[in-house]
Design an enzyme around this catalytic site. Structure first.
Site, PDB file in Angstrom:
ATOM      1  N   HIS A  13       0.869  -1.196   0.000  1.00  0.00           N
ATOM      2  CA  HIS A  13       0.000   0.000   0.000  1.00  0.00           C
ATOM      3  C   HIS A  13       0.893   1.229   0.000  1.00  0.00           C
ATOM      4  O   HIS A  13       1.270   1.743   1.055  1.00  0.00           O
ATOM      5  CB  HIS A  13      -0.919  -0.045   1.227  1.00  0.00           C
ATOM      6  CG  HIS A  13      -1.917   1.072   1.294  1.00  0.00           C
ATOM      7  ND1 HIS A  13      -3.055   1.005   2.063  1.00  0.00           N
ATOM      8  CD2 HIS A  13      -1.960   2.290   0.708  1.00  0.00           C
ATOM      9  CE1 HIS A  13      -3.747   2.119   1.949  1.00  0.00           C
ATOM     10  NE2 HIS A  13      -3.087   2.931   1.120  1.00  0.00           N
ATOM     11  N   HIS A 193      -9.639   1.097  -0.865  1.00  0.00           N
ATOM     12  CA  HIS A 193      -9.512   1.789   0.413  1.00  0.00           C
ATOM     13  C   HIS A 193     -10.907   1.780   1.044  1.00  0.00           C
ATOM     14  O   HIS A 193     -11.877   2.215   0.403  1.00  0.00           O
ATOM     15  CB  HIS A 193      -9.096   3.238   0.216  1.00  0.00           C
ATOM     16  CG  HIS A 193      -7.651   3.449  -0.138  1.00  0.00           C
ATOM     17  ND1 HIS A 193      -7.030   2.830  -1.179  1.00  0.00           N
ATOM     18  CD2 HIS A 193      -6.709   4.249   0.444  1.00  0.00           C
ATOM     19  CE1 HIS A 193      -5.764   3.221  -1.238  1.00  0.00           C
ATOM     20  NE2 HIS A 193      -5.548   4.084  -0.274  1.00  0.00           N
ATOM     21  N   GLU A 196     -11.183   3.790   6.283  1.00  0.00           N
ATOM     22  CA  GLU A 196     -10.097   4.692   6.725  1.00  0.00           C
ATOM     23  C   GLU A 196     -10.767   5.819   7.529  1.00  0.00           C
ATOM     24  O   GLU A 196     -10.595   5.909   8.732  1.00  0.00           O
ATOM     25  CB  GLU A 196      -9.334   5.227   5.505  1.00  0.00           C
ATOM     26  CG  GLU A 196      -8.174   6.166   5.854  1.00  0.00           C
ATOM     27  CD  GLU A 196      -7.511   6.782   4.614  1.00  0.00           C
ATOM     28  OE1 GLU A 196      -8.097   6.732   3.514  1.00  0.00           O
ATOM     29  OE2 GLU A 196      -6.405   7.347   4.766  1.00  0.00           O
ATOM     30  N   ASP A 274       1.802   4.112   2.661  1.00  0.00           N
ATOM     31  CA  ASP A 274       0.743   4.940   2.071  1.00  0.00           C
ATOM     32  C   ASP A 274       1.336   6.055   1.203  1.00  0.00           C
ATOM     33  O   ASP A 274       1.459   5.890  -0.005  1.00  0.00           O
ATOM     34  CB  ASP A 274      -0.182   5.500   3.165  1.00  0.00           C
ATOM     35  CG  ASP A 274      -1.582   5.836   2.650  1.00  0.00           C
ATOM     36  OD1 ASP A 274      -1.906   5.470   1.504  1.00  0.00           O
ATOM     37  OD2 ASP A 274      -2.361   6.456   3.403  1.00  0.00           O
ATOM     38  N   ASP A 275       1.673   7.191   1.814  1.00  0.00           N
ATOM     39  CA  ASP A 275       2.247   8.339   1.087  1.00  0.00           C
ATOM     40  C   ASP A 275       3.481   8.811   1.861  1.00  0.00           C
ATOM     41  O   ASP A 275       3.423   9.805   2.594  1.00  0.00           O
ATOM     42  CB  ASP A 275       1.204   9.466   1.002  1.00  0.00           C
ATOM     43  CG  ASP A 275      -0.052   9.001   0.278  1.00  0.00           C
ATOM     44  OD1 ASP A 275      -0.022   8.893  -0.947  1.00  0.00           O
ATOM     45  OD2 ASP A 275      -1.057   8.715   0.969  1.00  0.00           O
TER      46      ASP A 275
HETATM   47  N1  ADE Z   1      -4.714   8.634  -2.021  1.00  0.00           N
HETATM   48  C1  ADE Z   1      -3.464   8.706  -1.551  1.00  0.00           C
HETATM   49  N2  ADE Z   1      -3.435   8.409  -0.252  1.00  0.00           N
HETATM   50  C2  ADE Z   1      -4.711   8.130   0.120  1.00  0.00           C
HETATM   51  C3  ADE Z   1      -5.328   7.742   1.330  1.00  0.00           C
HETATM   52  N3  ADE Z   1      -4.640   7.578   2.465  1.00  0.00           N
HETATM   53  N4  ADE Z   1      -6.658   7.554   1.332  1.00  0.00           N
HETATM   54  C4  ADE Z   1      -7.379   7.732   0.219  1.00  0.00           C
HETATM   55  N5  ADE Z   1      -6.839   8.081  -0.941  1.00  0.00           N
HETATM   56  C5  ADE Z   1      -5.515   8.282  -1.000  1.00  0.00           C
HETATM   57 ZN    ZN Z   2      -3.707   4.777   0.458  1.00  0.00          ZN
END
Ligand code: ADE
Ligand code: ZN
Length: 314
Positions: A13, A193, A196, A274-275
């Site tokens: 992810h 996703h 969350e 994630d990011d």
């Molecule tokens: N796009 C990038 N990161 C995300 C996240 N944590 N939740 C939803 N969309 C995303």
């Molecule tokens: Zn994500």
């Protein structure tokens, strides 16, 4: 004694656009003549403070607007795979958002050419393997997703599955039923996703209406014992992202993170970044944060890494 974090693991992810580091963002903005709000790395770091998923997404879509050429997509992907290799990630399934690039008139051929060449070079140079999973943006609705899916089919051999991301609340997974049916017919793996910021009910929809193979995040599962049973029984993988959850206030802090409860319930939880450039760390930083705050044992960390190897698609 060797450090447990040196053990091999898969990352399942990670949004490639979310691995765009501030240095590269500034460099590409200058090269491609894209005007951005920030003049320095310090200004960027100050802007990376979020109270919700939407606050993050607004900044994330602006950030990726500096990506224009095949070389840019190559550099982005190669830089991420270099970091992943340093964390002993041996295999990574990488998300990207085709609609966000199409909206800026970047052709999918440009995106795939850069990304796939970087994956090949990283394999040759580091031995790391990688696969691509394009994700669809929930806030654009199913019709826009279907148009993008049609374009993606010209590049079918370059990706292994599809995902669903972007704003969650107000966009239940069931809205994308037709898209996921088409993808299933193409023998693509399916992820979404869910849970969350959204409720447990969205996770049920992802499972029952979309038929996903894995759930991305899934924090909300903790409120529903039936759902925990279902996910455990079916061996559904959960790709959790602790530092992301902390930055986006999905959990008040990591002492409350659901990882251990889900592990104890027998769920195939995995740990991911994630990011990473927005949330303060790559794969091992996420494991380390849980070791620090949840006091995970070596046995628990080993289980999380084994889960990642068990629920990967290739
Ligand atoms: N796009 C990038 N990161 C995300 C996240 N944590 N939740 C939803 N969309 C995303
Ligand atoms: Zn994500």
């Amino acid at each position: 004694m060797s450090n447990i974090l040196e053990n091999p693991k898969a990352e399942l992810h990670i949004h490639l656009e979310g691995s765009l580091e501030p240095e590269m963002l500034l460099k590409l903005a200058a090269k491609n003549n894209v005007s951005i709000k920030y003049k320095s790395i310090e200004e960027i770091s100050n802007a990376y403070k979020f109270n919700s998923l939407q606050e993050f997404l607004d900044i994330y879509y602006q950030g990726m607007s500096v990506l224009h050429t095949e070389e840019d997509y190559y550099d982005l992907t190669y830089a991420y795979l270099t970091k992943a290799h340093q964390d002993n990630v041996t295999y990574s399934e990488m998300f990207f958002d085709p609609q966000a690039h199409l909206a800026r008139n970047i052709e999918l051929g440009t995106v795939f050419a850069g990304m796939t060449r970087a994956i090949q070079d990283a394999k040759n140079n580091y031995g790391i393997n990688g696969s691509l999973i394009p994700c669809f943006l929930r806030h654009l609705g199913e019709n826009d997703a279907l148009k993008a899916f049609d374009k993606l089919m010209d590049y079918r051999k370059y990706f292994i599955g599809i995902g669903l991301d972007s704003s969650e609340l107000g966009y239940p997974p069931g809205q994308f039923k037709n898209l996921f049916e088409l993808a299933r017919k193409e023998k693509l793996k399916l992820v979404a996703h869910a849970g969350e910021e959204g409720p447990a009910n969205y996770v049920w929809e992802a499972l029952d209406i979309l038929g996903v193979d894995r759930i991305d995040h899934g924090n909300a599962i903790h409120s529903d014992q039936e759902l925990i049973k279902r996910i455990t029984k079916d061996g559904i993988g959960l790709t959790m992202c602790p530092l992301s959850n902390k930055c986006l206030k999905v959990v008040p802090d990591l002492h409350y993170h659901q990882t251990r409860n889900f592990l104890d319930a027998g769920i195939k939880v995995t740990i991911n970044s994630d990011d990473p450039s927005y949330f303060g760390g790559y794969a091992n930083d996420n494991y380390q944060a849980l070791i620090n705050d949840l006091h995970l044992s070596d046995k628990e960390v080993r289980q999380l890494m084994q889960n990642s190897l068990d629920v990967k698609f290739k």
